[in-house]
Design an enzyme around this catalytic site. Sequence first.
Site, PDB file in Angstrom:
ATOM      1  N   SER A 124       0.844  -1.200   0.000  1.00  0.00           N
ATOM      2  CA  SER A 124       0.000   0.000   0.000  1.00  0.00           C
ATOM      3  C   SER A 124       0.876   1.246   0.000  1.00  0.00           C
ATOM      4  O   SER A 124       1.974   1.254   0.576  1.00  0.00           O
ATOM      5  CB  SER A 124      -0.855  -0.016   1.268  1.00  0.00           C
ATOM      6  N   TYR A 149      -2.280  -1.304  10.749  1.00  0.00           N
ATOM      7  CA  TYR A 149      -2.525  -1.864   9.410  1.00  0.00           C
ATOM      8  C   TYR A 149      -1.358  -1.509   8.485  1.00  0.00           C
ATOM      9  O   TYR A 149      -0.765  -2.379   7.842  1.00  0.00           O
ATOM     10  CB  TYR A 149      -3.835  -1.328   8.823  1.00  0.00           C
ATOM     11  N   LYS A 153       1.872  -3.856   6.699  1.00  0.00           N
ATOM     12  CA  LYS A 153       2.294  -3.912   5.289  1.00  0.00           C
ATOM     13  C   LYS A 153       3.796  -3.666   5.164  1.00  0.00           C
ATOM     14  O   LYS A 153       4.496  -4.345   4.410  1.00  0.00           O
ATOM     15  CB  LYS A 153       1.524  -2.868   4.473  1.00  0.00           C
TER      16      LYS A 153
HETATM   17  P1  NAD Z   1     -10.969  -7.459   0.946  1.00  0.00           P
HETATM   18  O1  NAD Z   1     -11.191  -7.458   2.411  1.00  0.00           O
HETATM   19  O2  NAD Z   1     -12.123  -7.200   0.046  1.00  0.00           O
HETATM   20  O3  NAD Z   1     -10.300  -8.833   0.502  1.00  0.00           O
HETATM   21  C1  NAD Z   1      -9.414  -9.539   1.327  1.00  0.00           C
HETATM   22  C2  NAD Z   1      -9.822 -11.005   1.269  1.00  0.00           C
HETATM   23  O4  NAD Z   1      -8.914 -11.761   2.080  1.00  0.00           O
HETATM   24  C3  NAD Z   1     -11.222 -11.266   1.812  1.00  0.00           C
HETATM   25  O5  NAD Z   1     -11.928 -12.077   0.905  1.00  0.00           O
HETATM   26  C4  NAD Z   1     -10.986 -11.980   3.140  1.00  0.00           C
HETATM   27  O6  NAD Z   1     -12.030 -12.896   3.430  1.00  0.00           O
HETATM   28  C5  NAD Z   1      -9.660 -12.667   2.865  1.00  0.00           C
HETATM   29  N1  NAD Z   1      -8.847 -12.929   4.067  1.00  0.00           N
HETATM   30  C6  NAD Z   1      -8.531 -12.063   5.051  1.00  0.00           C
HETATM   31  N2  NAD Z   1      -7.738 -12.659   5.946  1.00  0.00           N
HETATM   32  C7  NAD Z   1      -7.524 -13.933   5.503  1.00  0.00           C
HETATM   33  C8  NAD Z   1      -6.790 -15.040   5.991  1.00  0.00           C
HETATM   34  N3  NAD Z   1      -6.100 -14.961   7.138  1.00  0.00           N
HETATM   35  N4  NAD Z   1      -6.796 -16.187   5.280  1.00  0.00           N
HETATM   36  C9  NAD Z   1      -7.504 -16.280   4.124  1.00  0.00           C
HETATM   37  N5  NAD Z   1      -8.227 -15.281   3.630  1.00  0.00           N
HETATM   38  C10 NAD Z   1      -8.232 -14.107   4.297  1.00  0.00           C
HETATM   39  O7  NAD Z   1      -9.789  -6.406   0.655  1.00  0.00           O
HETATM   40  P2  NAD Z   1      -9.287  -5.806  -0.733  1.00  0.00           P
HETATM   41  O8  NAD Z   1      -9.704  -4.388  -0.792  1.00  0.00           O
HETATM   42  O9  NAD Z   1      -9.609  -6.723  -1.837  1.00  0.00           O
HETATM   43  O10 NAD Z   1      -7.723  -5.802  -0.452  1.00  0.00           O
HETATM   44  C11 NAD Z   1      -6.896  -6.879  -0.888  1.00  0.00           C
HETATM   45  C12 NAD Z   1      -5.487  -6.633  -0.368  1.00  0.00           C
HETATM   46  O11 NAD Z   1      -5.022  -5.383  -0.861  1.00  0.00           O
HETATM   47  C13 NAD Z   1      -5.389  -6.571   1.154  1.00  0.00           C
HETATM   48  O12 NAD Z   1      -4.186  -7.189   1.556  1.00  0.00           O
HETATM   49  C14 NAD Z   1      -5.335  -5.080   1.433  1.00  0.00           C
HETATM   50  O13 NAD Z   1      -4.656  -4.787   2.617  1.00  0.00           O
HETATM   51  C15 NAD Z   1      -4.555  -4.584   0.219  1.00  0.00           C
HETATM   52  N6  NAD Z   1      -4.828  -3.173  -0.082  1.00  0.00           N
HETATM   53  C16 NAD Z   1      -6.122  -2.773  -0.272  1.00  0.00           C
HETATM   54  C17 NAD Z   1      -6.385  -1.420  -0.519  1.00  0.00           C
HETATM   55  C18 NAD Z   1      -7.808  -0.954  -0.695  1.00  0.00           C
HETATM   56  O14 NAD Z   1      -8.051   0.242  -0.640  1.00  0.00           O
HETATM   57  N7  NAD Z   1      -8.791  -1.821  -0.961  1.00  0.00           N
HETATM   58  C19 NAD Z   1      -5.333  -0.510  -0.606  1.00  0.00           C
HETATM   59  C20 NAD Z   1      -4.022  -0.961  -0.432  1.00  0.00           C
HETATM   60  C21 NAD Z   1      -3.782  -2.313  -0.165  1.00  0.00           C
HETATM   61  C1  UD1 Z   2      -7.478   4.803   3.254  1.00  0.00           C
HETATM   62  C2  UD1 Z   2      -6.658   4.273   4.389  1.00  0.00           C
HETATM   63  C3  UD1 Z   2      -5.310   3.812   3.855  1.00  0.00           C
HETATM   64  C4  UD1 Z   2      -5.495   2.807   2.715  1.00  0.00           C
HETATM   65  C5  UD1 Z   2      -6.362   3.468   1.646  1.00  0.00           C
HETATM   66  C6  UD1 Z   2      -6.614   2.503   0.517  1.00  0.00           C
HETATM   67  C7  UD1 Z   2      -7.440   5.550   6.336  1.00  0.00           C
HETATM   68  C8  UD1 Z   2      -7.092   6.609   7.333  1.00  0.00           C
HETATM   69  N1  UD1 Z   2      -6.486   5.306   5.407  1.00  0.00           N
HETATM   70  O1  UD1 Z   2      -6.807   5.912   2.716  1.00  0.00           O
HETATM   71  O2  UD1 Z   2      -4.546   3.214   4.876  1.00  0.00           O
HETATM   72  O3  UD1 Z   2      -4.250   2.441   2.156  1.00  0.00           O
HETATM   73  O4  UD1 Z   2      -7.617   3.853   2.227  1.00  0.00           O
HETATM   74  O5  UD1 Z   2      -7.613   2.971  -0.335  1.00  0.00           O
HETATM   75  O6  UD1 Z   2      -8.481   4.922   6.395  1.00  0.00           O
HETATM   76  N2  UD1 Z   2     -13.189  11.148   2.992  1.00  0.00           N
HETATM   77  C9  UD1 Z   2     -14.266  11.949   3.273  1.00  0.00           C
HETATM   78  N3  UD1 Z   2     -15.412  11.374   3.747  1.00  0.00           N
HETATM   79  C10 UD1 Z   2     -15.523  10.026   3.944  1.00  0.00           C
HETATM   80  C11 UD1 Z   2     -14.409   9.199   3.646  1.00  0.00           C
HETATM   81  C12 UD1 Z   2     -13.253   9.798   3.183  1.00  0.00           C
HETATM   82  O7  UD1 Z   2     -14.201  13.173   3.113  1.00  0.00           O
HETATM   83  O8  UD1 Z   2     -16.594   9.553   4.388  1.00  0.00           O
HETATM   84  C13 UD1 Z   2     -11.962  11.762   2.443  1.00  0.00           C
HETATM   85  C14 UD1 Z   2     -10.707  11.528   3.270  1.00  0.00           C
HETATM   86  O9  UD1 Z   2     -10.544  12.525   4.216  1.00  0.00           O
HETATM   87  C15 UD1 Z   2      -9.631  11.538   2.165  1.00  0.00           C
HETATM   88  C16 UD1 Z   2     -10.338  10.984   0.933  1.00  0.00           C
HETATM   89  O10 UD1 Z   2     -11.742  11.164   1.186  1.00  0.00           O
HETATM   90  O11 UD1 Z   2      -9.247  12.873   1.880  1.00  0.00           O
HETATM   91  C17 UD1 Z   2     -10.072   9.516   0.679  1.00  0.00           C
HETATM   92  O12 UD1 Z   2     -10.351   8.792   1.873  1.00  0.00           O
HETATM   93  P1  UD1 Z   2     -10.390   7.183   1.897  1.00  0.00           P
HETATM   94  O13 UD1 Z   2     -11.199   6.694   0.768  1.00  0.00           O
HETATM   95  O14 UD1 Z   2     -10.779   6.762   3.269  1.00  0.00           O
HETATM   96  O15 UD1 Z   2      -8.892   6.766   1.573  1.00  0.00           O
HETATM   97  P2  UD1 Z   2      -7.524   7.217   2.303  1.00  0.00           P
HETATM   98  O16 UD1 Z   2      -7.771   7.986   3.526  1.00  0.00           O
HETATM   99  O17 UD1 Z   2      -6.664   7.826   1.258  1.00  0.00           O
END
Ligand code: NAD
Ligand code: UD1
Length: 345
Positions: A124, A149, A153
């Site tokens: 991330s 969190y 990572k």
């Molecule tokens: P998500 O929660 O939708 O998907 C994660 C999946 O992993 C789920 O299906 C959950 O059931 C499964 N899971 C969790 N723990 C597990 C375990 N111990 N064993 C087996 N399965 C497990 O999340 P996502 O948004 O698809 O994110 C996927 C990955 O990307 C995560 O590692 C997350 O941290 C990373 N990531 C996500 C974002 C984001 O904004 N969505 C941003 C940066 C990084």
């Molecule tokens: C969040 C996570 C970050 C993760 C990322 C992945 C937090 C503090 N950080 O980042 O660790 O890697 O998602 O996508 O949760 N906002 C509003 N109203 C809302 C929600 C968000 O104004 O209800 C604003 C926030 O202040 C920010 C922007 O929207 O400026 C994006 O927010 P969000 O979608 O939560 O993502 P991040 O904070 O960038």
Amino acid sequence: MRILVTGGAGYIGSHTVLALLNSGYEVVVLDNFSNGSWEALLRVEGLTGKRITLVEGDIGDRGCLDHLFAENAIDSVLHFAGLKAVGDSMADPLTYYVNNLAGTLTLCQAMSCADVHELVFSSSATIYGDGHPMPLHEGLPSGRPASPYGRSKLMVEEVLRDLAGSDNRWRIALLRYFNPVGAHPSGEIGEDPQGAPNNLVPFIAQVAVGRRDELVVYGNDYSTPDGTGVRDYIHVMDLAEGHLRAMVALSERPGVSVWNLGTGRGHSVLEVIAAFERAAKRRIPYRIEARRPGDIAAYWADSAKAQAELGWWARRSLDEMMADTWHWQQGNPCGYQRKLGIATG
Ligand code: NAD
Ligand code: UD1
């Protein structure tokens, strides 16, 4: 080639499974369904006309992993499984470290025993921490992420570097995602948060569909063009395609490779709201409140490295991200539960 996708029933994993199947790969999904959906995988099978091998289990369960690797000849692992709620990680850090860090250690041990050494890890942009000049490029030193969190990572990144340094058979990609949003253009799969969404775009989508009254915008006094926070939003299908490119590139890249997956462009909260309003052709009520603790004003990716080394760049615009989010949310107002006929609050 047969690919193990951990967390394949989740948001990004399910879209990547779809892209893998459409590119001719065989897929084994390992998911414990703590935040994933069976329905997502059924729909991916429907969209692709291909079958997924599903193993319900935990990345921290060594017996389950050994059995999985013995039963399936795996060539490469895309590792999405993990917990991702920043607030929950502050309330319960141990659960986050056990799941995200210890779980990954167990996965790597099982991979090593099974002679599988190719791994793509979901990292991330949070690992850069605060205080860098924009845009964020891969050569910057990592900072101190603002939550357990984020630190989980960063710790995994460090572990994977040590692992690759110890044994040159490992080929590892650290993919640093910026802000994944959007859905598959079919509207069949998308993001389905449990409870109130923490992130901006799913919250807007739930306001648009009538599940929530209004959006709260956290702060309009940042030093950004309109005062609201700026982020690099990336379409989940661009992200999925980035994984395929990274995986292919790894076959010729021993050691650790790091790539940002972002568009290279920042958009403010108000720009995102306006784009969603255009897509949904309806107003999104919102009010401004104080800044959310822990938020930073603005960050976006330098995406040149992925373009140069993978031939990948994010092709989809903010308008497409919002249109696809709306298509998904409108067709599935209660997420995956709709077609299963489960009542939701
Ligand atoms: P998500 O929660 O939708 O998907 C994660 C999946 O992993 C789920 O299906 C959950 O059931 C499964 N899971 C969790 N723990 C597990 C375990 N111990 N064993 C087996 N399965 C497990 O999340 P996502 O948004 O698809 O994110 C996927 C990955 O990307 C995560 O590692 C997350 O941290 C990373 N990531 C996500 C974002 C984001 O904004 N969505 C941003 C940066 C990084
Ligand atoms: C969040 C996570 C970050 C993760 C990322 C992945 C937090 C503090 N950080 O980042 O660790 O890697 O998602 O996508 O949760 N906002 C509003 N109203 C809302 C929600 C968000 O104004 O209800 C604003 C926030 O202040 C920010 C922007 O929207 O400026 C994006 O927010 P969000 O979608 O939560 O993502 P991040 O904070 O960038």
